[in-house]
Design a protein around this motif. Sequence first.
Motif, mmCIF file in Angstrom:
data_model
loop_
_atom_site.group_PDB
_atom_site.id
_atom_site.type_symbol
_atom_site.label_atom_id
_atom_site.label_comp_id
_atom_site.label_asym_id
_atom_site.label_seq_id
_atom_site.Cartn_x
_atom_site.Cartn_y
_atom_site.Cartn_z
ATOM 1 N N HIS A 224 0.982 -1.154 0.061
ATOM 2 C CA HIS A 224 0.018 -0.018 -0.021
ATOM 3 C C HIS A 224 0.893 1.236 -0.007
ATOM 4 O O HIS A 224 0.724 2.145 -0.879
ATOM 5 C CB HIS A 224 -0.738 0.168 1.197
ATOM 6 C CG HIS A 224 -2.136 -0.607 1.395
ATOM 7 N ND1 HIS A 224 -2.599 -1.519 2.146
ATOM 8 C CD2 HIS A 224 -3.051 -0.835 0.511
ATOM 9 C CE1 HIS A 224 -3.603 -2.072 2.006
ATOM 10 N NE2 HIS A 224 -4.025 -1.560 0.912
ATOM 11 N N TYR A 228 0.978 4.388 -2.619
ATOM 12 C CA TYR A 228 0.613 5.694 -2.059
ATOM 13 C C TYR A 228 1.667 6.885 -2.146
ATOM 14 O O TYR A 228 1.253 8.144 -2.680
ATOM 15 C CB TYR A 228 0.549 5.428 -0.493
ATOM 16 C CG TYR A 228 -0.508 6.794 0.104
ATOM 17 C CD1 TYR A 228 -1.698 7.065 0.127
ATOM 18 C CD2 TYR A 228 0.397 7.912 0.660
ATOM 19 C CE1 TYR A 228 -2.298 8.092 0.707
ATOM 20 C CE2 TYR A 228 -0.094 9.057 1.258
ATOM 21 C CZ TYR A 228 -1.438 9.243 1.266
ATOM 22 O OH TYR A 228 -2.170 10.279 1.753
ATOM 23 N N LEU A 251 -4.255 0.241 -4.793
ATOM 24 C CA LEU A 251 -4.922 0.963 -4.087
ATOM 25 C C LEU A 251 -4.381 1.737 -3.231
ATOM 26 O O LEU A 251 -5.091 2.727 -2.933
ATOM 27 C CB LEU A 251 -5.532 -0.394 -3.053
ATOM 28 C CG LEU A 251 -6.908 -1.344 -3.217
ATOM 29 C CD1 LEU A 251 -7.681 -0.892 -4.519
ATOM 30 C CD2 LEU A 251 -6.919 -2.838 -2.854
ATOM 31 N N LEU A 254 -4.682 4.766 -5.268
ATOM 32 C CA LEU A 254 -6.204 5.344 -5.507
ATOM 33 C C LEU A 254 -6.321 6.228 -4.054
ATOM 34 O O LEU A 254 -6.958 7.247 -4.074
ATOM 35 C CB LEU A 254 -6.950 4.212 -5.353
ATOM 36 C CG LEU A 254 -8.162 3.909 -6.502
ATOM 37 C CD1 LEU A 254 -7.616 4.329 -7.765
ATOM 38 C CD2 LEU A 254 -8.727 2.479 -6.257
ATOM 39 N N GLY A 255 -5.833 5.742 -2.834
ATOM 40 C CA GLY A 255 -5.966 6.417 -1.788
ATOM 41 C C GLY A 255 -5.315 7.848 -1.763
ATOM 42 O O GLY A 255 -5.805 8.622 -1.580
ATOM 43 N N HIS A 258 -7.284 10.272 -3.922
ATOM 44 C CA HIS A 258 -8.521 10.561 -3.432
ATOM 45 C C HIS A 258 -8.110 11.710 -2.390
ATOM 46 O O HIS A 258 -8.701 12.723 -2.089
ATOM 47 C CB HIS A 258 -9.065 9.480 -2.492
ATOM 48 C CG HIS A 258 -10.402 9.883 -1.813
ATOM 49 N ND1 HIS A 258 -10.371 10.263 -0.498
ATOM 50 C CD2 HIS A 258 -11.805 9.848 -2.383
ATOM 51 C CE1 HIS A 258 -11.724 10.440 -0.153
ATOM 52 N NE2 HIS A 258 -12.273 10.469 -1.512
ATOM 53 N N SER A 283 -13.227 2.122 -3.837
ATOM 54 C CA SER A 283 -14.064 3.211 -4.459
ATOM 55 C C SER A 283 -13.006 4.034 -5.291
ATOM 56 O O SER A 283 -12.198 4.858 -4.528
ATOM 57 C CB SER A 283 -14.713 4.061 -3.465
ATOM 58 O OG SER A 283 -15.266 3.526 -2.443
ATOM 59 N N PRO A 284 -13.178 4.215 -6.537
ATOM 60 C CA PRO A 284 -14.039 3.200 -7.211
ATOM 61 C C PRO A 284 -13.566 1.782 -7.380
ATOM 62 O O PRO A 284 -12.136 1.672 -7.221
ATOM 63 C CB PRO A 284 -13.859 3.934 -8.654
ATOM 64 C CG PRO A 284 -12.404 4.429 -8.798
ATOM 65 C CD PRO A 284 -12.126 5.026 -7.320
ATOM 66 N N HIS B 258 -20.701 3.782 -2.384
ATOM 67 C CA HIS B 258 -20.271 4.438 -3.654
ATOM 68 C C HIS B 258 -20.762 4.100 -4.836
ATOM 69 O O HIS B 258 -21.454 4.771 -5.739
ATOM 70 C CB HIS B 258 -18.677 4.045 -3.656
ATOM 71 C CG HIS B 258 -18.014 4.670 -5.030
ATOM 72 N ND1 HIS B 258 -17.814 4.047 -6.047
ATOM 73 C CD2 HIS B 258 -17.552 6.114 -4.992
ATOM 74 C CE1 HIS B 258 -17.244 4.789 -6.977
ATOM 75 N NE2 HIS B 258 -16.962 6.052 -6.197
ATOM 76 N N ARG B 280 -7.126 2.595 5.980
ATOM 77 C CA ARG B 280 -6.256 3.887 5.838
ATOM 78 C C ARG B 280 -6.251 4.270 4.558
ATOM 79 O O ARG B 280 -5.975 5.256 4.319
ATOM 80 C CB ARG B 280 -5.032 3.464 6.362
ATOM 81 C CG ARG B 280 -4.103 4.938 6.190
ATOM 82 C CD ARG B 280 -2.757 4.363 6.741
ATOM 83 N NE ARG B 280 -2.579 3.905 7.921
ATOM 84 C CZ ARG B 280 -2.557 4.484 9.154
ATOM 85 N NH1 ARG B 280 -2.459 5.659 9.128
ATOM 86 N NH2 ARG B 280 -2.297 3.863 10.360
ATOM 87 N N TYR B 281 -6.420 3.244 3.375
ATOM 88 C CA TYR B 281 -6.383 3.437 2.135
ATOM 89 C C TYR B 281 -7.905 3.471 1.342
ATOM 90 O O TYR B 281 -7.806 3.479 0.174
ATOM 91 C CB TYR B 281 -5.345 2.667 1.501
ATOM 92 C CG TYR B 281 -3.880 2.506 1.665
ATOM 93 C CD1 TYR B 281 -3.122 3.601 1.492
ATOM 94 C CD2 TYR B 281 -3.520 1.837 3.051
ATOM 95 C CE1 TYR B 281 -1.886 3.915 1.752
ATOM 96 C CE2 TYR B 281 -2.076 2.199 3.493
ATOM 97 C CZ TYR B 281 -1.524 3.061 2.765
ATOM 98 O OH TYR B 281 -0.226 3.520 3.334
ATOM 99 N N ALA B 282 -8.832 3.416 2.262
ATOM 100 C CA ALA B 282 -10.037 3.195 1.451
ATOM 101 C C ALA B 282 -10.193 4.720 1.017
ATOM 102 O O ALA B 282 -9.704 5.507 1.540
ATOM 103 C CB ALA B 282 -11.097 2.926 2.550
ATOM 104 N N SER B 283 -11.177 5.086 0.381
ATOM 105 C CA SER B 283 -11.875 6.110 -0.233
ATOM 106 C C SER B 283 -13.552 6.024 0.220
ATOM 107 O O SER B 283 -14.129 5.541 -0.435
ATOM 108 C CB SER B 283 -11.702 6.498 -1.594
ATOM 109 O OG SER B 283 -10.405 6.115 -2.227
#
Lengths: 334, 334
Positions: A224, A228, A251, A254-255, A258, A283-284, B258, B280-283
Amino acid sequence: MEPGERAPSVTIRDVARAAQVSPATVSRVMNRRSTVDVELARRVQQAAASLGYHPSVVAQGLARGRTELVSILVPDLGNPMFQSVLRGISRAAGVEGYRVLVTDSHEMPLEEPFLAQETRLRTDGLVLCSPRSHDQELLELAGKLEPFVLVNRHVEGLLAPMVAVDYAAGIRALVAHLAGLGHRHVAYLSGPMASVSNQERLDTLHASAEGRFELTVLECGSMHEDGYEAADRALGTGATAIIGYNDLVALGALGKFHAIGVSVPDEVSVVGFDDIAFARYASPMLTTVAVPQEALGEEAWQRLSAVLRGEEPPADVCFTPRLEVRQSTARVPR
Amino acid sequence: MEPGERAPSVTIRDVARAAQVSPATVSRVMNRRSTVDVELARRVQQAAASLGYHPSVVAQGLARGRTELVSILVPDLGNPMFQSVLRGISRAAGVEGYRVLVTDSHEMPLEEPFLAQETRLRTDGLVLCSPRSHDQELLELAGKLEPFVLVNRHVEGLLAPMVAVDYAAGIRALVAHLAGLGHRHVAYLSGPMASVSNQERLDTLHASAEGRFELTVLECGSMHEDGYEAADRALGTGATAIIGYNDLVALGALGKFHAIGVSVPDEVSVVGFDDIAFARYASPMLTTVAVPQEALGEEAWQRLSAVLRGEEPPADVCFTPRLEVRQSTARVPR
DNA sequence: TTGTATGCGTTATCAC
DNA sequence: GTGATAACGCATACAA
């Protein structure tokens, strides 16, 4: 009993004495061997139960020459991909009464050969998952590791059963998808240098990008955090689409996007690799290349199991991953 | 060698013969025991090396009375929470030369006692992680499982070392946070009924919600899918904030929102539990209650290790989780 | 069918 | 310091 002292376990002799039979008969009853007089069997069962007897697995292992234990060595237990493979093996092996001993090499390629041997000596066989060692090293090690099967890696000249994934095909599908969406500049977030599958993805990427889009490669990693951290660097190259080494990296990117207010897929497309469970719930939702992870583990077990039975293992298998188009990719912004 | 035939392994006797010493001396050399004449030692080393000798771990296990193997039983290997605990144990145990045998009960509480015993018999000790069995059952089982330590569960009257988490405190922090944001109607996505920690969260929720907000409980589960499926049901209750049984469930809900175009946290707040890496990496980044997962594993090993050495284990420990406020919670929409 | 005796590969106790 | 020898707990070939 003093602390540290050996617990006086009840042995087959104790049961034999209690049931007034020979140890051999107890053994036969416990193993449902041949036909034992029903009356004697009953006495043995009862004696065993009342004494709380359980055969010593270690002694059985020594006498039988097998432990009904197999090892699996993975580069990183924290990676959902390997967890799934572990699950697949654990489940399949469990059905046949085998248990799994798991060892994590923590992405330290130099430790791998030692750990592989060490863990192998403790069990009947080994599953080597995505080994980071060189072909040559594996070839030399092979004799000491047998029986073992190789997952997620192909080594020419090795006679061990292999269960692999055609990463090149996955990459080509990905490239076609992105090119079809009009992307002309793509960035690849590269995985661990020791990862052979990373190398394979890289090579295929270079080859198939030729004439379709410009490719920029950025050193990244497999976690991750790496994705990031690398995300805005990737964006800075002018790329309109980003391919992560794996889903974790994608992912992570993505984080970051966002976090810094970059819209995916409107401003940049992001794709991953593996299709871990989280990819679907991001998401997405993450477009990715789906690798049948638990199936890898199951197939690995089928082969190891066959070898352990002294049979010919099924032929090597190479899964073709499936492109899973979801919401993190779109036409290139203009 | 015929298929299925036993591999003729090189034994301590072979080495003894080659080095022209007794097996006892070989054993002493291999174990760096007492003082062996340097010349003899050299001969043994050399003979062992040239024969490719490795002591049989199984035979050592039988002779020494310990295998240097420990078991861990988890309800679901697919859950990142347990994977982290496994990692913590695996890493800590590895330092002391112990390996970990992992068993997954696949959230089948009825299988648990059998699996626990079975896997325990294969090793020197057991780590029982979040057992789903009733207190009574564990109390009866305890004698057969020793030595073992309990993770993520407290059982009154059990003398096994325990490593727990104060979920009540976590829930109270969560409740205060949500109430402070003005939420007056909260939905709880409930986990597996067999999960004691779910029960604890539920009880604390009911108690601390009293007078602060209306609480609706929905049966859900422990996986992504469960949260995804339950999300709109939860919204349908009129709740403005949703508490997931764990991060997986919360992330599943996030995914659903979403997908159906419900904005988090503008239209609804979502919180989880555990703080797995993905949170932590979710949106948006998931607000959750952070449980020190690997530390749980490490502490468990410290206790098991002590008992194995015949020492008094460290006192039971209960971690107080920390509220991790991120972006999935906001003031109630008006 | 049942018991006896031996082997599985080490470690450990005890003489030397 | 070193070497016989007896556990360790069970399975199994062989004899009865």
